[in-house]
Design an enzyme around this catalytic site. Structure first.
Site, short mmCIF file in Angstrom:
data_model
loop_
_atom_site.label_atom_id
_atom_site.label_comp_id
_atom_site.label_asym_id
_atom_site.label_seq_id
_atom_site.Cartn_x
_atom_site.Cartn_y
_atom_site.Cartn_z
N TYR A 1 0.85 -1.20 0.00
CA TYR A 1 0.00 0.00 0.00
C TYR A 1 0.88 1.24 0.00
O TYR A 1 0.68 2.18 -0.78
CB TYR A 1 -0.90 -0.04 1.24
CG TYR A 1 -1.91 1.08 1.32
CD1 TYR A 1 -2.99 1.13 0.46
CD2 TYR A 1 -1.79 2.09 2.28
CE1 TYR A 1 -3.93 2.16 0.54
CE2 TYR A 1 -2.71 3.12 2.37
CZ TYR A 1 -3.78 3.14 1.50
OH TYR A 1 -4.70 4.17 1.59
N LYS B 1 1.31 4.30 -2.72
CA LYS B 1 0.99 5.70 -2.41
C LYS B 1 2.23 6.59 -2.54
O LYS B 1 2.14 7.72 -3.01
CB LYS B 1 0.36 5.82 -1.01
CG LYS B 1 -0.98 5.10 -0.86
CD LYS B 1 -2.07 5.69 -1.76
CE LYS B 1 -3.43 5.06 -1.51
NZ LYS B 1 -4.48 5.53 -2.42
P1 NAD Z 1 -13.89 2.23 -0.17
O1 NAD Z 1 -13.53 0.77 -0.20
O2 NAD Z 1 -15.04 2.65 0.68
O3 NAD Z 1 -14.15 2.73 -1.67
C1 NAD Z 1 -13.31 2.37 -2.73
C2 NAD Z 1 -14.10 2.27 -4.01
O4 NAD Z 1 -13.17 1.94 -5.05
C3 NAD Z 1 -15.17 1.16 -4.01
O5 NAD Z 1 -16.38 1.67 -4.53
C4 NAD Z 1 -14.59 0.08 -4.92
O6 NAD Z 1 -15.60 -0.64 -5.63
C5 NAD Z 1 -13.74 0.93 -5.87
N1 NAD Z 1 -12.68 0.13 -6.48
C6 NAD Z 1 -11.81 -0.72 -5.88
N2 NAD Z 1 -11.01 -1.28 -6.79
C7 NAD Z 1 -11.35 -0.75 -7.99
C8 NAD Z 1 -10.89 -0.94 -9.32
N3 NAD Z 1 -9.93 -1.82 -9.61
N4 NAD Z 1 -11.47 -0.21 -10.31
C9 NAD Z 1 -12.48 0.65 -10.04
N5 NAD Z 1 -12.97 0.86 -8.81
C10 NAD Z 1 -12.42 0.16 -7.80
O7 NAD Z 1 -12.54 2.97 0.24
P2 NAD Z 1 -12.19 4.49 0.64
O8 NAD Z 1 -11.68 4.44 2.03
O9 NAD Z 1 -13.28 5.40 0.27
O10 NAD Z 1 -10.91 4.70 -0.28
C11 NAD Z 1 -10.82 5.68 -1.30
C12 NAD Z 1 -9.36 6.12 -1.43
O11 NAD Z 1 -8.95 6.78 -0.22
C13 NAD Z 1 -8.37 4.97 -1.64
O12 NAD Z 1 -7.42 5.36 -2.62
C14 NAD Z 1 -7.69 4.83 -0.28
O13 NAD Z 1 -6.38 4.33 -0.38
C15 NAD Z 1 -7.70 6.28 0.19
N6 NAD Z 1 -7.57 6.43 1.65
C16 NAD Z 1 -8.44 5.79 2.49
C17 NAD Z 1 -8.26 5.92 3.88
C18 NAD Z 1 -9.18 5.22 4.87
O14 NAD Z 1 -8.82 5.10 6.07
N7 NAD Z 1 -10.36 4.76 4.47
C19 NAD Z 1 -7.22 6.70 4.37
C20 NAD Z 1 -6.35 7.34 3.48
C21 NAD Z 1 -6.54 7.19 2.11
#
Ligand code: NAD
Length: 268
Positions: A154, A158
């Site tokens: 991960y 990033k």
């Molecule tokens: P989430 O799992 O709620 O949403 C992610 C979405 O991406 C889902 O709808 C999923 O279907 C879609 N997805 C996954 N793989 C895919 C693919 N190959 N093609 C198209 N769509 C795809 O997650 P989230 O927490 O909303 O994450 C969104 C972003 O934020 C990510 O990049 C994650 O790394 C980043 N992020 C999340 C957090 C956290 O704690 N949740 C913290 C920092 C950064």
């Protein structure tokens, strides 16, 4: 200040969590929102819940990790809407597993979705973004600039985003294209469902939630505010800001503090 009234904003991973909250935030500002996700039914539910106008939104099934799927979908979007003004590279997955015990396929998958997915989507949209003096936004993380125990793949994905987009920024600045990297701390979303263990199975519910957990709505508001102000990086939450400062200037101290917080999730 950028304004989004009438702008075409394409958001990957728009069916859940931060992506869905970004759809709400941009549509509230009058943007035409394009929801791109592996799960088109969930994307359609987001669109219905928000009551999005059919002329001002569309949902497409797209896998960011698959070049062909990305190219075909972006061609359809460009044909139907004529341009892309803002690309939000949000789709992402994670893993929680120590490197020495993790199958390579897990690391490959995480990097393929998070990093290569962003590269594919950005490549597919770049000509239009340059023509419209647009904007690229990407979801990074604290793991994009500081170590996070148990997330080598991960973190590699990033950190890779920063290398890719900071260099791209230097190339597209002369065309009036802005690049924003957003680094939230822990956010309560469905990411656990997309978090893999050592063997690539769903990790389960024992997620490490260090510090105050943010809501996707708050994170989306902060991202769009930073985008309006044409910022380069937004660290969301005091914890993310502190992590950036301490890891940059006191890396050994940061490593010790982070280890103490995160190691709990590995204690059986
Ligand atoms: P989430 O799992 O709620 O949403 C992610 C979405 O991406 C889902 O709808 C999923 O279907 C879609 N997805 C996954 N793989 C895919 C693919 N190959 N093609 C198209 N769509 C795809 O997650 P989230 O927490 O909303 O994450 C969104 C972003 O934020 C990510 O990049 C994650 O790394 C980043 N992020 C999340 C957090 C956290 O704690 N949740 C913290 C920092 C950064």
């Amino acid at each position: 200040m950028r304004q989004y009234q009438g702008k075409v904003v394409a958001i990957t991973g728009a069916a859940s969590g931060i992506g869905a909250a970004l759809v709400a935030e941009f549509s509230r500002r009058g943007a035409i929102v394009i929801l791109l996700d592996l799960d088109p039914k969930a994307a359609a539910r987001v669109s219905d819940t928000l009551g999005l106008d059919r002329d001002k939104s569309a949902c497409f099934k797209m896998n960011v990790a698959d070049k062909r799927s990305v190219d075909t979908t972006f061609r359809q979007v460009l044909k139907r809407f004529g341009r892309i003004d803002v690309l939000v590279n949000n789709a992402g997955i994670s893993h929680i597993s120590k490197f020495a015990e993790t199958e390579l396929s897990v690391l490959e998958k995480v990097i393929q979705v998070n990093l290569m997915g962003t590269i594919y989507c950005t490549r597919a949209a770049i000509a239009s973004l340059i023509a419209s003096q647009g904007q690229i936004i990407a979801l990074s993380s604290i793991a994009g600039f500081s170590p996070l125990y148990g997330r080598t793949g991960y973190s590699a994905s990033k950190y890779g985003l920063h290398g890719f987009l900071e260099t791209l920024r230097s190339e597209v600045r002369e065309h009036g294209v802005d690049v924003l990297l957003a680094a939230p701390a822990f956010v309560r979303t469905n990411i656990e469902k997309n978090t893999l263990n050592e063997q690539g199975k769903v990790y389960g519910s024992k997620k490490a939630l260090a510090g105050k957990v943010l809501t996707p709505e708050f994170v989306a508001q902060q991202i769009v505010r930073a985008a309006e102000r044409q910022k380069r990086l937004v660290c969301i939450s005091p914890m993310a800001k502190t992590a950036r400062f301490v890891s940059k200037f006191f890396p050994a101290l940061y490593e010790r503090l982070m280890y103490r917080k995160i190691i709990r999730e590995f204690v059986k």
